[in-house]
Design a protein around this motif. Structure first.
Motif, PDB file in Angstrom:
ATOM      1  N   LYS A   1      -4.304  35.660  -1.663  1.00  0.00           N
ATOM      2  CA  LYS A   1      -3.503  34.577  -2.251  1.00  0.00           C
ATOM      3  C   LYS A   1      -3.768  34.457  -3.751  1.00  0.00           C
ATOM      4  O   LYS A   1      -2.848  34.266  -4.549  1.00  0.00           O
ATOM      5  CB  LYS A   1      -3.782  33.248  -1.551  1.00  0.00           C
ATOM      6  N   MET A   2      -5.024  34.583  -4.140  1.00  0.00           N
ATOM      7  CA  MET A   2      -5.360  34.494  -5.554  1.00  0.00           C
ATOM      8  C   MET A   2      -4.829  35.714  -6.314  1.00  0.00           C
ATOM      9  O   MET A   2      -4.332  35.576  -7.439  1.00  0.00           O
ATOM     10  CB  MET A   2      -6.870  34.353  -5.729  1.00  0.00           C
TER      11      MET A   2
ATOM     12  N   ALA B   1      -1.160  37.808 -10.291  1.00  0.00           N
ATOM     13  CA  ALA B   1      -0.164  38.862 -10.537  1.00  0.00           C
ATOM     14  C   ALA B   1       1.176  38.244 -10.922  1.00  0.00           C
ATOM     15  O   ALA B   1       1.855  38.721 -11.835  1.00  0.00           O
ATOM     16  CB  ALA B   1      -0.012  39.749  -9.314  1.00  0.00           C
ATOM     17  N   LYS B   2       1.534  37.177 -10.245  1.00  0.00           N
ATOM     18  CA  LYS B   2       2.794  36.498 -10.558  1.00  0.00           C
ATOM     19  C   LYS B   2       2.791  35.987 -11.996  1.00  0.00           C
ATOM     20  O   LYS B   2       3.792  36.069 -12.700  1.00  0.00           O
ATOM     21  CB  LYS B   2       3.009  35.340  -9.582  1.00  0.00           C
ATOM     22  N   ARG B   3       1.650  35.499 -12.445  1.00  0.00           N
ATOM     23  CA  ARG B   3       1.511  34.964 -13.804  1.00  0.00           C
ATOM     24  C   ARG B   3       1.275  36.070 -14.837  1.00  0.00           C
ATOM     25  O   ARG B   3       1.365  35.833 -16.023  1.00  0.00           O
ATOM     26  CB  ARG B   3       0.333  33.992 -13.862  1.00  0.00           C
ATOM     27  N   ASP B   4       0.890  37.271 -14.371  1.00  0.00           N
ATOM     28  CA  ASP B   4       0.484  38.380 -15.238  1.00  0.00           C
ATOM     29  C   ASP B   4      -0.654  37.930 -16.150  1.00  0.00           C
ATOM     30  O   ASP B   4      -0.743  38.306 -17.315  1.00  0.00           O
ATOM     31  CB  ASP B   4       1.664  38.922 -16.058  1.00  0.00           C
ATOM     32  N   SER B   5      -1.541  37.119 -15.567  1.00  0.00           N
ATOM     33  CA  SER B   5      -2.650  36.565 -16.334  1.00  0.00           C
ATOM     34  C   SER B   5      -3.727  36.054 -15.377  1.00  0.00           C
ATOM     35  O   SER B   5      -3.417  35.545 -14.299  1.00  0.00           O
ATOM     36  CB  SER B   5      -2.151  35.400 -17.189  1.00  0.00           C
TER      37      SER B   5
ATOM     38  N   ALA C   1      -9.047  41.828  -2.293  1.00  0.00           N
ATOM     39  CA  ALA C   1      -7.600  42.060  -2.214  1.00  0.00           C
ATOM     40  C   ALA C   1      -7.108  42.617  -3.540  1.00  0.00           C
ATOM     41  O   ALA C   1      -7.742  42.436  -4.586  1.00  0.00           O
ATOM     42  CB  ALA C   1      -6.860  40.768  -1.881  1.00  0.00           C
ATOM     43  N   ARG C   2      -5.959  43.267  -3.455  1.00  0.00           N
ATOM     44  CA  ARG C   2      -5.312  43.833  -4.651  1.00  0.00           C
ATOM     45  C   ARG C   2      -3.814  43.602  -4.545  1.00  0.00           C
ATOM     46  O   ARG C   2      -3.217  43.810  -3.489  1.00  0.00           O
ATOM     47  CB  ARG C   2      -5.592  45.325  -4.722  1.00  0.00           C
ATOM     48  N   THR C   3      -3.222  43.163  -5.640  1.00  0.00           N
ATOM     49  CA  THR C   3      -1.769  43.024  -5.736  1.00  0.00           C
ATOM     50  C   THR C   3      -1.310  43.766  -6.984  1.00  0.00           C
ATOM     51  O   THR C   3      -1.917  43.629  -8.042  1.00  0.00           O
ATOM     52  CB  THR C   3      -1.348  41.546  -5.814  1.00  0.00           C
ATOM     53  N   ASN C   4      -0.260  44.547  -6.829  1.00  0.00           N
ATOM     54  CA  ASN C   4       0.328  45.265  -7.960  1.00  0.00           C
ATOM     55  C   ASN C   4       1.589  44.556  -8.408  1.00  0.00           C
ATOM     56  O   ASN C   4       2.263  43.903  -7.611  1.00  0.00           O
ATOM     57  CB  ASN C   4       0.658  46.705  -7.596  1.00  0.00           C
TER      58      ASN C   4
ATOM     59  N   TRP D   1      -0.602  43.935 -17.116  1.00  0.00           N
ATOM     60  CA  TRP D   1      -1.761  44.433 -16.377  1.00  0.00           C
ATOM     61  C   TRP D   1      -1.428  45.332 -15.190  1.00  0.00           C
ATOM     62  O   TRP D   1      -2.194  46.200 -14.855  1.00  0.00           O
ATOM     63  CB  TRP D   1      -2.628  43.263 -15.909  1.00  0.00           C
ATOM     64  N   ARG D   2      -0.411  45.049 -14.440  1.00  0.00           N
ATOM     65  CA  ARG D   2       0.056  45.849 -13.295  1.00  0.00           C
ATOM     66  C   ARG D   2      -0.818  45.777 -12.042  1.00  0.00           C
ATOM     67  O   ARG D   2      -0.300  45.712 -10.959  1.00  0.00           O
ATOM     68  CB  ARG D   2       0.271  47.317 -13.664  1.00  0.00           C
ATOM     69  N   ASN D   3      -2.141  45.869 -12.164  1.00  0.00           N
ATOM     70  CA  ASN D   3      -3.053  45.850 -11.009  1.00  0.00           C
ATOM     71  C   ASN D   3      -3.955  44.629 -11.097  1.00  0.00           C
ATOM     72  O   ASN D   3      -4.618  44.427 -12.113  1.00  0.00           O
ATOM     73  CB  ASN D   3      -3.943  47.099 -11.007  1.00  0.00           C
ATOM     74  N   PHE D   4      -4.006  43.857 -10.027  1.00  0.00           N
ATOM     75  CA  PHE D   4      -4.805  42.627  -9.995  1.00  0.00           C
ATOM     76  C   PHE D   4      -5.741  42.660  -8.795  1.00  0.00           C
ATOM     77  O   PHE D   4      -5.298  42.875  -7.667  1.00  0.00           O
ATOM     78  CB  PHE D   4      -3.893  41.395  -9.940  1.00  0.00           C
ATOM     79  N   TRP D   5      -7.012  42.426  -9.052  1.00  0.00           N
ATOM     80  CA  TRP D   5      -8.063  42.491  -8.032  1.00  0.00           C
ATOM     81  C   TRP D   5      -8.750  41.138  -7.912  1.00  0.00           C
ATOM     82  O   TRP D   5      -9.000  40.473  -8.913  1.00  0.00           O
ATOM     83  CB  TRP D   5      -9.121  43.510  -8.457  1.00  0.00           C
ATOM     84  N   VAL D   6      -9.095  40.764  -6.682  1.00  0.00           N
ATOM     85  CA  VAL D   6      -9.886  39.553  -6.452  1.00  0.00           C
ATOM     86  C   VAL D   6     -10.906  39.848  -5.363  1.00  0.00           C
ATOM     87  O   VAL D   6     -10.557  40.351  -4.290  1.00  0.00           O
ATOM     88  CB  VAL D   6      -9.007  38.348  -6.038  1.00  0.00           C
ATOM     89  N   MET D   7     -12.163  39.551  -5.663  1.00  0.00           N
ATOM     90  CA  MET D   7     -13.247  39.638  -4.679  1.00  0.00           C
ATOM     91  C   MET D   7     -13.789  38.228  -4.502  1.00  0.00           C
ATOM     92  O   MET D   7     -14.154  37.573  -5.476  1.00  0.00           O
ATOM     93  CB  MET D   7     -14.359  40.568  -5.158  1.00  0.00           C
ATOM     94  N   THR D   8     -13.820  37.762  -3.257  1.00  0.00           N
ATOM     95  CA  THR D   8     -14.359  36.437  -2.952  1.00  0.00           C
ATOM     96  C   THR D   8     -15.629  36.619  -2.133  1.00  0.00           C
ATOM     97  O   THR D   8     -15.628  37.355  -1.139  1.00  0.00           O
ATOM     98  CB  THR D   8     -13.335  35.584  -2.182  1.00  0.00           C
ATOM     99  N   LEU D   9     -16.683  35.957  -2.564  1.00  0.00           N
ATOM    100  CA  LEU D   9     -17.982  36.021  -1.897  1.00  0.00           C
ATOM    101  C   LEU D   9     -18.341  34.612  -1.439  1.00  0.00           C
ATOM    102  O   LEU D   9     -18.081  33.648  -2.161  1.00  0.00           O
ATOM    103  CB  LEU D   9     -19.048  36.541  -2.866  1.00  0.00           C
ATOM    104  N   ALA D  10     -18.935  34.489  -0.260  1.00  0.00           N
ATOM    105  CA  ALA D  10     -19.261  33.152   0.239  1.00  0.00           C
ATOM    106  C   ALA D  10     -20.371  33.213   1.285  1.00  0.00           C
ATOM    107  O   ALA D  10     -20.730  34.288   1.776  1.00  0.00           O
ATOM    108  CB  ALA D  10     -18.019  32.491   0.840  1.00  0.00           C
ATOM    109  N   ARG D  11     -20.859  32.036   1.610  1.00  0.00           N
ATOM    110  CA  ARG D  11     -21.819  31.864   2.706  1.00  0.00           C
ATOM    111  C   ARG D  11     -21.250  30.766   3.596  1.00  0.00           C
ATOM    112  O   ARG D  11     -21.352  29.575   3.279  1.00  0.00           O
ATOM    113  CB  ARG D  11     -23.191  31.455   2.189  1.00  0.00           C
ATOM    114  N   PRO D  12     -20.640  31.155   4.732  1.00  0.00           N
ATOM    115  CA  PRO D  12     -20.074  30.139   5.626  1.00  0.00           C
ATOM    116  C   PRO D  12     -21.181  29.357   6.334  1.00  0.00           C
ATOM    117  O   PRO D  12     -22.308  29.832   6.460  1.00  0.00           O
ATOM    118  CB  PRO D  12     -19.255  30.965   6.617  1.00  0.00           C
TER     119      PRO D  12
END
Length: 182
Positions: free
Chosen positions: A79-80, A85-89, A153-156, A162-173
């Protein structure tokens, strides 16, 4: 035909041509949509095993426990990734401690700790990971001793900066227990 009526006729024809071209360019006439550039976002598969191998080898080199892959964090990351990617920022209020906390809460992901790395422009996972290692704040997240799970996740985007957008989410449930240091 007088010269005045000739001029009016020519002016009317010219105005009609300009108006028709403008409407076609806006998509109001058939064929106009061919002239439009449309932004297209596409979610890309990320090799989760490669991601785990990269992060866990790095964490092991630094004396930290391995992380487990979590599909729920993949969804939060996706989602992020679409948002930026939608904002290109990557400049968005959603990329803050408060924003991440809200997004994890909205996803029903009760947690003790959370962190997030964004990246843009990287052609592949290894490049994104190296970029995160080379950034003080992102590297701190990769080596966060309180997190136990990770998603990515990755969205192009077909156009833009930028064209390629990456997000890594880390957590402790909550289910992984409260960290002893908290």
């Amino acid at each position: 035909m007088t010269s005045a009526s000739s001029s009016r006729y020519l002016l009317t024809g010219l105005l009609f041509c300009v108006l028709s071209w403008t409407l076609a360019a806006c998509g109001a006439l058939p064929g106009g949509s061919d002239l439009e550039d449309k932004t297209v976002l596409s979610d890309q598969a990320v090799d989760k095993q490669e991601m785990l191998a990269l992060i866990n080898a790095y964490r092991q080199q630094n004396g930290l426990a391995a992380l487990r892959h979590d599909p729920a964090l993949d969804a939060v990351s996706q989602k992020m990734a679409r948002h930026i990617a939608k904002r290109d920022s990557m400049d968005t209020w959603a990329h803050s401690a408060f924003g991440l906390s809200q997004r994890l809460d909205k996803a029903g992901y009760a947690n003790y700790a959370g962190a997030e790395n964004l990246g843009a422009g990287y052609a592949d996972l290894q490049a994104a990971f190296k970029g995160w290692q080379g950034s003080q704040g992102h590297n701190k997240n990769l080596l966060n001793p309180y997190v136990t799970r990770v998603g990515i996740a990755r969205t192009n985007r077909n156009d833009g900066k930028w064209r390629n957008f990456w997000v890594m989410t880390l957590a402790r449930p909550f289910e992984d227990g409260r960290p002893s240091a908290l």
